[in-house]
Design a protein around this motif. Structure first.
Motif, PDB file in Angstrom:
ATOM      1  N   LEU A 185       0.829  -1.206   0.000  1.00  0.00           N
ATOM      2  CA  LEU A 185       0.000   0.000   0.000  1.00  0.00           C
ATOM      3  C   LEU A 185       0.865   1.258   0.000  1.00  0.00           C
ATOM      4  O   LEU A 185       0.596   2.219  -0.734  1.00  0.00           O
ATOM      5  N   THR A 239      -5.801   3.294   7.586  1.00  0.00           N
ATOM      6  CA  THR A 239      -5.688   1.876   7.234  1.00  0.00           C
ATOM      7  C   THR A 239      -4.404   1.266   7.763  1.00  0.00           C
ATOM      8  O   THR A 239      -4.410   0.168   8.340  1.00  0.00           O
ATOM      9  N   LEU A 283      -9.540   2.682  -1.669  1.00  0.00           N
ATOM     10  CA  LEU A 283      -8.193   2.338  -2.111  1.00  0.00           C
ATOM     11  C   LEU A 283      -8.211   1.621  -3.456  1.00  0.00           C
ATOM     12  O   LEU A 283      -7.343   1.852  -4.311  1.00  0.00           O
ATOM     13  N   LEU A 284      -9.187   0.765  -3.650  1.00  0.00           N
ATOM     14  CA  LEU A 284      -9.295   0.067  -4.938  1.00  0.00           C
ATOM     15  C   LEU A 284      -9.593   1.050  -6.061  1.00  0.00           C
ATOM     16  O   LEU A 284      -9.046   0.929  -7.168  1.00  0.00           O
ATOM     17  N   SER A 335     -14.931   6.814   3.789  1.00  0.00           N
ATOM     18  CA  SER A 335     -14.370   5.497   4.117  1.00  0.00           C
ATOM     19  C   SER A 335     -14.873   4.980   5.457  1.00  0.00           C
ATOM     20  O   SER A 335     -14.858   3.768   5.699  1.00  0.00           O
ATOM     21  N   THR A 374      -2.567  -5.478  -3.542  1.00  0.00           N
ATOM     22  CA  THR A 374      -2.513  -5.257  -2.093  1.00  0.00           C
ATOM     23  C   THR A 374      -3.911  -5.199  -1.485  1.00  0.00           C
ATOM     24  O   THR A 374      -4.164  -5.804  -0.425  1.00  0.00           O
ATOM     25  N   VAL A 375      -4.817  -4.491  -2.122  1.00  0.00           N
ATOM     26  CA  VAL A 375      -6.173  -4.372  -1.591  1.00  0.00           C
ATOM     27  C   VAL A 375      -6.840  -5.745  -1.493  1.00  0.00           C
ATOM     28  O   VAL A 375      -7.652  -5.992  -0.588  1.00  0.00           O
ATOM     29  N   GLU A 426     -10.446  -5.401   6.101  1.00  0.00           N
ATOM     30  CA  GLU A 426     -11.227  -4.185   6.315  1.00  0.00           C
ATOM     31  C   GLU A 426     -11.173  -3.795   7.793  1.00  0.00           C
ATOM     32  O   GLU A 426     -11.382  -4.621   8.669  1.00  0.00           O
ATOM     33  N   LEU A 476      -5.943  -7.005   1.860  1.00  0.00           N
ATOM     34  CA  LEU A 476      -6.079  -6.045   2.953  1.00  0.00           C
ATOM     35  C   LEU A 476      -7.331  -6.329   3.771  1.00  0.00           C
ATOM     36  O   LEU A 476      -8.431  -6.337   3.225  1.00  0.00           O
ATOM     37  N   ARG A 514     -12.573   1.098   3.955  1.00  0.00           N
ATOM     38  CA  ARG A 514     -11.315   1.587   3.380  1.00  0.00           C
ATOM     39  C   ARG A 514     -11.032   0.957   2.014  1.00  0.00           C
ATOM     40  O   ARG A 514     -10.540   1.617   1.101  1.00  0.00           O
ATOM     41  N   ARG A 515     -11.332  -0.312   1.884  1.00  0.00           N
ATOM     42  CA  ARG A 515     -10.937  -1.055   0.680  1.00  0.00           C
ATOM     43  C   ARG A 515     -11.555  -0.485  -0.601  1.00  0.00           C
ATOM     44  O   ARG A 515     -10.856  -0.363  -1.622  1.00  0.00           O
TER      45      ARG A 515
END
Length: 475
Positions: free
Chosen positions: A262, A375, A329-330, A320, A435-436, A441, A439, A325-326
């Protein structure tokens, strides 16, 4: 002060922090970040316009490469700064270490503004620049991850995304301030005055900013999570560095890999936008027969784009907290994959194209900037949070992100291919997508190793249950 309150029905005991204290802690971290990243960023904005000529007047087309190489030198020592400050912050507390990093950054930036130029000492000038740059890197190794840790540990579980995004508001403000001061000097001073002494002024302004950052941080007590840890296990204050590293290596390798991916995706995008693109627009394009832009225009475009990021970063942080968060970020990662190369092509299409290209890169960057601060700390427990973040963050930045502008500049000079910034952005997006996928949540959940945290403003009114529904009076 933190106090233990009643648990939500069926839940664990929670800690309650005063809303005023939460806001003061966030302000201390954010304002300190303004000072830190103003100091660290002004080198970027003066690189292509002034420092090339001040430090490397005889280097020709390789001058930007050498100037950016001096920028990259700071990243060689960032892991050492992380190794020193991170575990120290896990033993003696977050706030004292963060006050020290601001002092070191301000002092080294002022020193950078005092070094003699090429006209005074010849080839020794760039060597002398390396010393304060490395001190800056050592400070940065402990600053940002400490600020991440402090804000995350002070933030209520349900609003950690919002409070964390204010930290990046401070970072962007610091970069914008650095760009604005640099642009003003370039626009207002004659060229000979700028090269003789004007370029030093932005570095010397670091001193008052650093004083404000230290004052705010020293007024805070340590975070609720750290105080809870010390109450449970005061002996941890003397835990040796070797033991902390063993815990990270044995129990948190996956967290370090996810955090590293990330950080790499986020910071490659950051340094391409804030450090390489100004040089690309003012020097690289012109040297390859394309239409570039003047330094004042390039800096003005950067300021416009960062003001746009400032306008949305906290809204994305708040989002978020609701959607997770995911997804945010995606979205940023996919923007890089799809639009990384088109954004660079736009930079070669005149003023409007340059603004559009910068805006596309910034749109991806702000997704990371808004959400990563909330995150990353959630990946590590309180015992090793600062140290784990400092080591992982700085290794990823030093190996992959901080060197990106230098590698891109060298590859472009060697091959003549002007698409290298786009290749880097697409690669960063691919790393982000992968990475996501791994990851966990963390939105709305307590930090590992800490009690659930809420603020006094979130408590239900008196004579209500945990959901705020009025209790029936006894009969």
């Amino acid at each position: 002060m933190t106090e233990h309150g009643r648990a939500p029905s069926g839940g664990a005991a929670r800690a309650v922090e005063g809303e005023h204290t939460l806001r003061r802690a966030t302000a201390a971290a954010a304002v300190g970040n303004v000072a830190e990243w103003y100091d660290f960023g002004i080198y970027s904005y003066l690189a292509g316009a002034v420092l090339d000529r001040v430090l490397f007047p005889d280097a020709g087309p390789w001058a930007p490469v050498y100037t950016l190489g001096a920028f990259a030198a700071a990243f060689l020592v960032r892991p050492l700064g992380g190794l020193f400050f991170g575990p120290l912050g896990d033993r003696v507390g977050r706030t004292r270490v963060l006050a020290a990093t601001v002092v070191l950054m301000a002092a080294s930036t002022v020193l950078l503004g005092l070094v003699p130029d090429h006209g005074a000492v010849g080839a020794a000038a760039p060597v002398l620049v390396l010393v304060p740059r490395m001190l800056q890197g050592f400070s940065a190794g402990g600053e940002y991850t400490g600020a991440l840790t402090m804000v995350a540990e002070y933030s209520p579980d349900r609003r950690r995304g919002l409070f964390g995004s204010w930290l990046e508001f401070g970072t962007l403000t610091g970069y914008t301030l650095g760009a604005g001061v640099s642009a003003a000097l370039i626009a207002l001073l004659p060229d000979d005055a700028l090269l003789a002494w004007g370029w030093r002024l932005p570095f010397l302004l670091a001193l008052p900013l650093g004083v404000v950052g230290v004052y705010l941080r020293l007024r805070l007590e340590d975070t609720p999570a750290f105080r809870q840890l010390m109450e449970r296990s005061p002996a941890l204050a003397t835990m040796p560095l070797r033991r902390a590293l063993q815990i990270l290596a044995r129990r948190h390798r996956r967290a370090m890999l996810v955090a590293g991916g990330l950080v790499a995706a986020w910071n490659v995008t950051n340094y391409v936008l804030t450090n390489y693109v100004p040089t690309y627009l003012t020097s690289t394009l012109v040297e390859h027969g394309e239409d570039g832009t003047g330094t004042a225009t390039s800096t003005a475009l950067q300021v416009l784009v960062m003001l746009g990021m400032l306008a949305v970063v906290t809204s994305l942080g708040r989002l978020s907290d609701r959607v997770g968060r995911r997804p945010v970020l995606l979205a940023g990662s996919l923007l890089l994959v799809v639009l990384g190369l088109p954004s660079v092509w736009l930079l070669r299409q005149g003023l409007l194209g340059q603004l559009g290209g910068l805006a596309l890169i910034a749109a991806a960057l702000v997704c990371f900037a808004a959400v990563a601060p909330s995150t990353l700390p959630a990946l590590f427990p309180t015992l090793v949070r600062y140290g784990g973040l400092a080591l992982t963050f700085n290794l990823a930045v030093s190996l992959l992100a901080g060197t990106a502008p230098t590698v891109i500049a060298a590859a472009t000079a060697a091959t003549g291919d002007l698409d290298w910034p786009g290749y880097y952005l697409v690669a960063a997006g691919v790393v982000g997508v992968v990475t996501v996928a791994f990851l966990p949540e963390s939105a709305g959940r307590p930090l590992a190793g800490a009690a659930p945290l809420t603020s006094s403003a979130e408590l239900p009114p008196p004579d209500t249950d945990a959901d705020g529904i009025p209790l029936e009076p006894p009969r």
